[in-house]
Motif scaffolding. Structure first.
Motif, PDB file in Angstrom:
ATOM      1  N   GLY A 115     -24.175  24.740 -14.341  1.00 48.08           N
ATOM      2  CA  GLY A 115     -25.219  24.740 -14.304  1.00 48.08           C
ATOM      3  C   GLY A 115     -25.208  22.555 -15.026  1.00 48.08           C
ATOM      4  N   ASP A 116     -26.328  22.389 -14.099  1.00 51.74           N
ATOM      5  CA  ASP A 116     -26.785  20.883 -13.283  1.00 51.74           C
ATOM      6  C   ASP A 116     -27.586  20.248 -15.181  1.00 51.74           C
ATOM      7  N   PRO A 117     -27.201  19.527 -15.435  1.00 53.08           N
ATOM      8  CA  PRO A 117     -28.028  18.984 -16.719  1.00 53.08           C
ATOM      9  C   PRO A 117     -29.381  18.004 -16.293  1.00 53.08           C
ATOM     10  N   SER A 118     -29.261  17.461 -14.803  1.00 51.47           N
ATOM     11  CA  SER A 118     -30.514  17.199 -14.509  1.00 51.47           C
ATOM     12  C   SER A 118     -32.045  17.237 -14.054  1.00 51.47           C
ATOM     13  N   GLY A 119     -32.285  16.505 -15.037  1.00 58.09           N
ATOM     14  CA  GLY A 119     -34.354  17.526 -15.422  1.00 58.09           C
ATOM     15  C   GLY A 119     -34.511  18.255 -15.934  1.00 58.09           C
TER      16      GLY A 119
ATOM     17  N   THR B 187     -14.608   7.213 -16.281  1.00 63.14           N
ATOM     18  CA  THR B 187     -14.752   6.652 -17.654  1.00 63.14           C
ATOM     19  C   THR B 187     -15.605   7.928 -18.234  1.00 63.14           C
ATOM     20  N   VAL B 188     -15.971   7.708 -19.666  1.00 66.74           N
ATOM     21  CA  VAL B 188     -17.019   8.598 -20.388  1.00 66.74           C
ATOM     22  C   VAL B 188     -18.189   7.315 -20.404  1.00 66.74           C
ATOM     23  N   ASN B 189     -17.110   5.966 -20.379  1.00 69.26           N
ATOM     24  CA  ASN B 189     -18.708   5.197 -20.714  1.00 69.26           C
ATOM     25  C   ASN B 189     -19.514   5.240 -19.568  1.00 69.26           C
ATOM     26  N   TYR B 190     -19.407   5.873 -18.429  1.00 69.05           N
ATOM     27  CA  TYR B 190     -19.642   5.266 -17.094  1.00 69.05           C
ATOM     28  C   TYR B 190     -20.754   6.858 -17.182  1.00 69.05           C
ATOM     29  N   MET B 191     -20.377   8.079 -17.845  1.00 73.12           N
ATOM     30  CA  MET B 191     -20.821   9.326 -17.459  1.00 73.12           C
ATOM     31  C   MET B 191     -21.927   8.624 -18.219  1.00 73.12           C
ATOM     32  N   MET B 192     -22.302   8.826 -19.558  1.00 75.81           N
ATOM     33  CA  MET B 192     -22.658   8.354 -20.929  1.00 75.81           C
ATOM     34  C   MET B 192     -24.350   7.303 -20.183  1.00 75.81           C
ATOM     35  N   ALA B 193     -23.776   6.673 -19.572  1.00 74.39           N
ATOM     36  CA  ALA B 193     -25.063   6.209 -19.416  1.00 74.39           C
ATOM     37  C   ALA B 193     -25.534   6.491 -17.575  1.00 74.39           C
ATOM     38  N   LYS B 194     -25.918   7.852 -17.416  1.00 73.51           N
ATOM     39  CA  LYS B 194     -26.358   8.563 -16.893  1.00 73.51           C
ATOM     40  C   LYS B 194     -27.810   8.869 -17.160  1.00 73.51           C
ATOM     41  N   ASP B 195     -29.097   8.898 -17.014  1.00 72.25           N
ATOM     42  CA  ASP B 195     -29.534   9.606 -17.139  1.00 72.25           C
ATOM     43  C   ASP B 195     -30.223  10.579 -17.741  1.00 72.25           C
ATOM     44  N   SER B 196     -29.628  11.501 -16.815  1.00 66.69           N
ATOM     45  CA  SER B 196     -29.689  12.773 -17.337  1.00 66.69           C
ATOM     46  C   SER B 196     -29.055  13.165 -18.373  1.00 66.69           C
TER      47      SER B 196
ATOM     48  N   LYS C 203     -28.049  10.743 -21.065  1.00 68.11           N
ATOM     49  CA  LYS C 203     -28.314  10.378 -21.899  1.00 68.11           C
ATOM     50  C   LYS C 203     -29.802  10.883 -22.623  1.00 68.11           C
ATOM     51  N   LYS C 204     -30.651  11.812 -21.882  1.00 66.42           N
ATOM     52  CA  LYS C 204     -31.708  12.378 -22.314  1.00 66.42           C
ATOM     53  C   LYS C 204     -31.559  13.555 -22.945  1.00 66.42           C
ATOM     54  N   ARG C 205     -29.664  14.314 -22.701  1.00 61.68           N
ATOM     55  CA  ARG C 205     -30.059  15.389 -23.355  1.00 61.68           C
ATOM     56  C   ARG C 205     -29.641  15.265 -24.762  1.00 61.68           C
TER      57      ARG C 205
ATOM     58  N   THR D 133     -32.090  19.955 -28.235  1.00 61.78           N
ATOM     59  CA  THR D 133     -30.703  20.265 -27.654  1.00 61.78           C
ATOM     60  C   THR D 133     -29.214  19.840 -27.590  1.00 61.78           C
ATOM     61  N   GLY D 134     -28.838  18.676 -27.170  1.00 61.91           N
ATOM     62  CA  GLY D 134     -27.939  18.601 -27.103  1.00 61.91           C
ATOM     63  C   GLY D 134     -27.509  18.203 -25.634  1.00 61.91           C
ATOM     64  N   ILE D 135     -26.073  18.687 -25.114  1.00 67.69           N
ATOM     65  CA  ILE D 135     -25.542  18.707 -24.201  1.00 67.69           C
ATOM     66  C   ILE D 135     -24.109  19.456 -24.051  1.00 67.69           C
ATOM     67  N   SER D 136     -23.868  20.788 -23.711  1.00 68.95           N
ATOM     68  CA  SER D 136     -22.177  21.338 -23.748  1.00 68.95           C
ATOM     69  C   SER D 136     -21.672  20.389 -22.953  1.00 68.95           C
ATOM     70  N   TYR D 137     -19.878  20.620 -23.189  1.00 72.06           N
ATOM     71  CA  TYR D 137     -19.071  20.135 -22.338  1.00 72.06           C
ATOM     72  C   TYR D 137     -19.475  20.416 -21.169  1.00 72.06           C
ATOM     73  N   THR D 138     -19.794  21.663 -20.713  1.00 74.17           N
ATOM     74  CA  THR D 138     -19.451  22.151 -19.656  1.00 74.17           C
ATOM     75  C   THR D 138     -20.015  21.316 -18.436  1.00 74.17           C
ATOM     76  N   GLU D 139     -22.030  20.484 -19.051  1.00 71.91           N
ATOM     77  CA  GLU D 139     -23.050  20.280 -18.489  1.00 71.91           C
ATOM     78  C   GLU D 139     -22.290  19.376 -18.123  1.00 71.91           C
TER      79      GLU D 139
END
Length: 425
Positions: free
Chosen positions: A75-79, A143-152, A154-156, A161-167
């Motif tokens: 499952g893709d969290p984008s959008g 890096t986690v910093n790089y991944m956390m900076a993505k808008d998709s 950050k919004k989650r 609802t937050g975001i699971s590690y899976t997504e």
């Protein structure tokens, strides 16, 4: 043919990585787009990425269509505002087969050609990767910093609802897809919708850090409608490419009823007409917008592309029967006219109930035209229902054997363009 220039004038490029146009002009380039296998059919929202691959192949490049058998399980969290239901392997296989069948209508998969289209499934390279292997050989490069900076992401994280590690891990998986295709298929380009930009550049970054290579990317804008509605959605849901899910008539009607400004934008994106031809059509349309010149050409081109000339002809024929002379009584439609209305939804209904007579609200709910009496009642009260071309405003109106055309049929219109044919059985 300069692919980037062609796509830019059509309004099909939003973000582009520096050097991408030069790469495409330099040599035949392999590029891919991923398709989410959440259904056994794609819908018209998938037409833009499909057409990107078609333009790519027409320009002499090699298109790859990636069906996400592995990422489809994640499952893709984008959008997305919340996590979706995950699919099992059997459903994924069924969906992938349906998608491949549809893509074969648009792309040339003839393996004898240098730029033949190729379909790949990321499950093939993910199925044997262990968790330890993925963390060690992929995860350490991003890096986690790089991944956390993505808008998709950050919004989650900031949402309820937050975001699971899976997504959260999805962008690493998509990045690895690009890396794997780069290493094994010499695939140097990824394309997608603008909401995928973060995932796509994760792939280019992984290729740079892990393989020391250079990869390229561009995205297309996400389509919107002038009225603010979601593109490709109707009150019934998605407009599908599968004729069993959305009939060619319904498909044709969607495009025919496009707003003027949408039609001007969509005819560039969804047809292969040249710029000069489109400019001439727009000028002609603007002289008398009531003729819907632009919408008719748009609807024709895309219905033929997806469903073929024969189904387009049937859609036009049904449209003419239903709309050409709406002032004429429905009884002027012959049995052949009614039975031959390709694409109009048809339901059977008990003749005994019609003999006894039934109020219009119950009739609309029991035939399945509305999911509930409440919704049917509201539509009647708002003047949105016609029976045999006569507007119904009385909630107690009785649908009975006298309502039957040729002793067998009731023609129901809901709103401006939704028709249903009820047959007494």
């Amino acid at each position: 043919m300069n692919l980037v220039a062609e796509l830019k004038w059509r309004g099909m490029i939003q973000d582009i990585k520096p050097g991408t146009e030069e790469q495409l002009n330099r040599e035949m380039t392999s590029g891919y787009i991923g398709f989410d296998p959440t259904s056994d059919s794609l819908h018209i929202g998938s037409l833009v990425p499909i057409l990107l691959l078609v333009h790519m192949q027409r320009a002499g490049h090699k298109p790859f269509a990636l069906v996400g058998g592995a990422t489809g399980m994640i499952g893709d969290p984008s959008g997305k505002s919340e996590e979706r239901n995950l699919l099992d392997e059997d459903q994924l296989r069924k969906n992938q087969a349906g998608i491949k069948k549809q893509l074969e209508k648009f792309l040339d998969f003839d393996a004898s050609k240098a730029n033949a289209a190729v379909m790949v499934n990321n499950y093939d390279w993910f199925k044997d990767i262990t968790f330890i292997h993925f963390l060690r050989d992929v995860g350490k490069f991003i890096t986690v910093n790089y991944m956390m900076a993505k808008d998709s992401v950050k919004k989650r994280i900031e949402g309820e609802t937050g975001i699971s590690y899976t997504e959260f891990a999805y962008q690493l998986m998509q990045g690895y897809d690009f890396y794997w295709l780069y290493e094994n298929m010499n695939c140097k380009l990824q394309m997608g919708g603008s909401d995928q930009w973060g995932n796509i550049v994760t792939g280019t970054e992984l290729i740079r850090r892990k393989a020391g290579g250079e990869a390229f990317a561009f995205t297309c804008p996400l389509l919107t409608k002038t009225d603010g509605g979601k593109f490709g959605k109707t009150e019934k849901g998605n407009i599908w490419l599968d004729a069993e899910k959305t009939t060619p008539y319904q498909f044709y009607q969607f495009w025919l009823n496009a707003a003027d400004e949408d039609a001007k934008k969509w005819i560039r994106i969804f047809t292969f007409l040249a710029a000069t031809e489109i400019d001439a059509l727009v000028a002609e349309h603007d002289k008398d917008a009531g003729k819907k010149t632009l919408q008719k050409i748009l609807a024709k081109e895309i219905t033929v592309l997806v469903h073929g000339e024969e189904e387009y002809g049937k859609a036009v024929e049904t449209t003419e029967k239903l709309f050409a002379n709406q002032n004429a009584p429905a009884s002027s439609l012959s049995i052949e006219d009614l039975e031959g209305m390709e694409g109009v939804l048809k339901f059977d209904y008990g003749a005994a109930k019609l003999d006894a007579g039934i109020d219009v609200v119950t009739f609309l709910a029991e035939t399945g035209i509305f999911p509930s009496k409440g919704e049917a009642r509201k539509m009647v009260q708002n003047g949105g229902i016609s029976i045999n071309r006569n507007k119904i405003e009385d909630l107690q109106f009785s649908v009975n054997s006298n309502s039957l055309l040729h002793g067998q049929y009731v023609l129901v219109q809901k709103g401006k363009r939704n028709y249903y044919l009820i047959k007494a059985t």
